[in-house]
Structure formats: C-alpha cells, structure tokens
Design an enzyme around this catalytic site. Sequence first.
Site, mmCIF file in Angstrom:
data_model
loop_
_atom_site.group_PDB
_atom_site.id
_atom_site.type_symbol
_atom_site.label_atom_id
_atom_site.label_comp_id
_atom_site.label_asym_id
_atom_site.label_seq_id
_atom_site.Cartn_x
_atom_site.Cartn_y
_atom_site.Cartn_z
ATOM 1 N N GLU A 36 1.013 -1.321 0.072
ATOM 2 C CA GLU A 36 0.159 -0.045 -0.012
ATOM 3 C C GLU A 36 0.873 1.336 -0.119
ATOM 4 O O GLU A 36 0.557 2.130 -0.563
ATOM 5 C CB GLU A 36 -0.803 0.143 1.176
ATOM 6 C CG GLU A 36 -2.117 -1.069 1.227
ATOM 7 C CD GLU A 36 -2.926 -0.995 -0.063
ATOM 8 O OE1 GLU A 36 -3.153 0.240 -0.507
ATOM 9 O OE2 GLU A 36 -3.474 -1.867 -0.427
ATOM 10 N N CYS A 201 -20.890 -3.529 -18.170
ATOM 11 C CA CYS A 201 -20.982 -3.429 -16.570
ATOM 12 C C CYS A 201 -22.114 -3.914 -15.903
ATOM 13 O O CYS A 201 -23.410 -3.852 -16.459
ATOM 14 C CB CYS A 201 -20.738 -1.819 -16.461
ATOM 15 S SG CYS A 201 -21.011 -1.268 -14.620
#
Length: 357
Positions: A36, A201
Amino acid sequence: MKPDFTKKLLAWNRDFNTRTMPWKGEKNPYKIWLSEIILQQTRVEQGLAYYHRFIEAFPTIQDLAAAPEQQVFKLWEGLGYYTRCKNLIATAIFICKEHNGQFPDAYESILSLKGVGPYTAAAIGSFAFNLPHAVIDGNVLRVLSRYFGISTPIDSNAGKKLYSLLASELLDKAAAGVYNQAIMDFGAVICKPQLPLCKICPQKKECQALQHGMVKLLPVKEKQLQKKTRWLYYFIVHIKDAVLVRKRTGKDIWENLYEFVLYEPAALLEPGEKIMQPVIKKMLGKQAFTIKTISPVFRQQLTHQTIIGQFIELETSAVPAGLKKYELVKKTTLINYPFPKTIAAYLQQQSNPMQLF
C-alpha cells in the site's frame, strides 16, 4: 439501490474479476502495508517490481527496520515521492521497538502510524484483520460518483464527508476485505477513468451517470493542480578518482537522496560554456578548472513541478572552500548511493557509469 450495488459488485468479483496482483488475498499485515505504501501515488505496473525487490531484500518488518537507511533508499530509487520511503523506515523501526515487531491490529493504531492515512489504514485493517472500514481511493470515488450521479467535488469538504458515509453504508462488513478489493478492482478494470466498459458493466441499469450521459463528466474535482517550473544545473566536479555529492535535506523534493553540486537559478540559462564559466568561478573561487562536457537539456515532470536542467562535468584539483558541505566519494562507489530518477538515468546512459563518462 444500495444493497443491489453491493450484491452485484460481489457477484462480479466472484464470477468475473480476473485482476491478479501478488498481494491480493495476502493476510500478512507487513506485506499489505508495504504494497500500500509503494502504491501511494504509483501505478500498479510500476510498483510491482519494487514490491518484489523489497520483499526479497526485507522478508520481514524486522529486516526492514535493521537495514541501513541508504540501502532502503537505493532500493526505492526511481519510485518517487521519497517521503514515503522515509516514513516506511520510521514506521518499521517504531513497530519493532514499540510493538515488539507485531503489526497493530486496531484501526486507530494503524492510522496513527507515520505515512498511513484513512485509506491505507482501512486497506490494511480490512485485508489483514477484516476490520469493517471502507477504503476510499480514486477508483472508489469514481465508481460511486458515476453510479449515484454525484456532482459534489470529490476533493471538497462536503464531498469527502458524503463519499465516506456512502462508502461505509455500501461496505459488506462481514467480508470487508473482499468487498474493498472488489470495488477497487472494479474501478480499475470496468469503471476506468478513460473508455470505461459500460456495455459489459453489471451495474449499468442503475448507473446514473450512464443513464444521463454524464460518464465523462464525473467525478468532479474542485481544485486545479498548480505547477511550477524549476531549473536545476548539476555540476559533476571531478577531483582525481572521486566526485562531490551531498544528501538532500529540508522539506523539498528528493529529501534524503544524493545529488551532485547544484546550482538553481530563477530562470533557464542560455546554452553554452560561456554562460557556465562565471557560475563555476563563483563556485570554485580562484581554483583552476576544466569543463569536460555539457549535457543536453533534460526535462522531468513531477506532480507539482516541472524540472529543467543540465549536467556539467568539470575537473579541478581539490575540494573548493565553498563546497565543503559536499562529500568527496570514489566514482566506483556511486552505484551504492540513492539518486533522484533524473540523475540515476543520466548515469546509466553512460557507457561505464562507474567511471562517469
């Protein structure tokens, strides 16, 4: 609408999400934290190789905490935003000293770590410990803004509160880690910044941006990035088999990295040796010198700054009085020093970087 969003997102993640990354599904908080921090302000494609190199060099947080600072910065070289590396070192040392090498497992404790903000704390907490905190990054903001048709600027105070509340409401608290990874992946591969895959989508029927022709208009940002230009001239001062370098300090770009003798004027200098002569004389005093080469002008684009400059190689006999703050190092050891991307790239272009030109 909100329950449908979460349900469809998790179904897409289960049946169609093929995005692979080495840290996906990882439960080791050290590796999650490392990934991260590397990915802050960095594309996955660029950060991937750095992640592998760091894990190989420092398999545990204890290894990272014990490593010489220069070695860590050298491994980070070229990744940019070097404050991240500084915070990485400080946090590793802190966890080893204050937490006996055990990564904290409470959200507030994770959030208190240097270099860790709400997004990173939520990511580490949910992925490693399944803590019920929603991640909010660029991908998440884009997905939510488009799906709900929200035009409130994502970088405004009102927007930050709105998106934080909405993200928390949508979160599947029983599977926080899975949900957080799913929505970030969805933003990266389906609801992309450019050319989103709206036709395939699973959320298209409810997507307000698609229904109202606003996909290209969302999300909205309130502030425009202000950029400035800086002119940096690096003088590579040869003294026998060594050159002068120093570590950059202060709250400026490339803090803790090394550089050659720097001259930073307020504007671009006219090209040529004639212009460089008085600059060098002011630097070296009455000391004799020879200019060997002057490079072409280079340009580097940072997020907030445009860097323009040149490398000037010269020879002299001793360290000038005005440059005592610089360190005289053997040319053969330069490979061990962490340099900004521009300097590192320039050295690598030479036929024998260890010999400098």
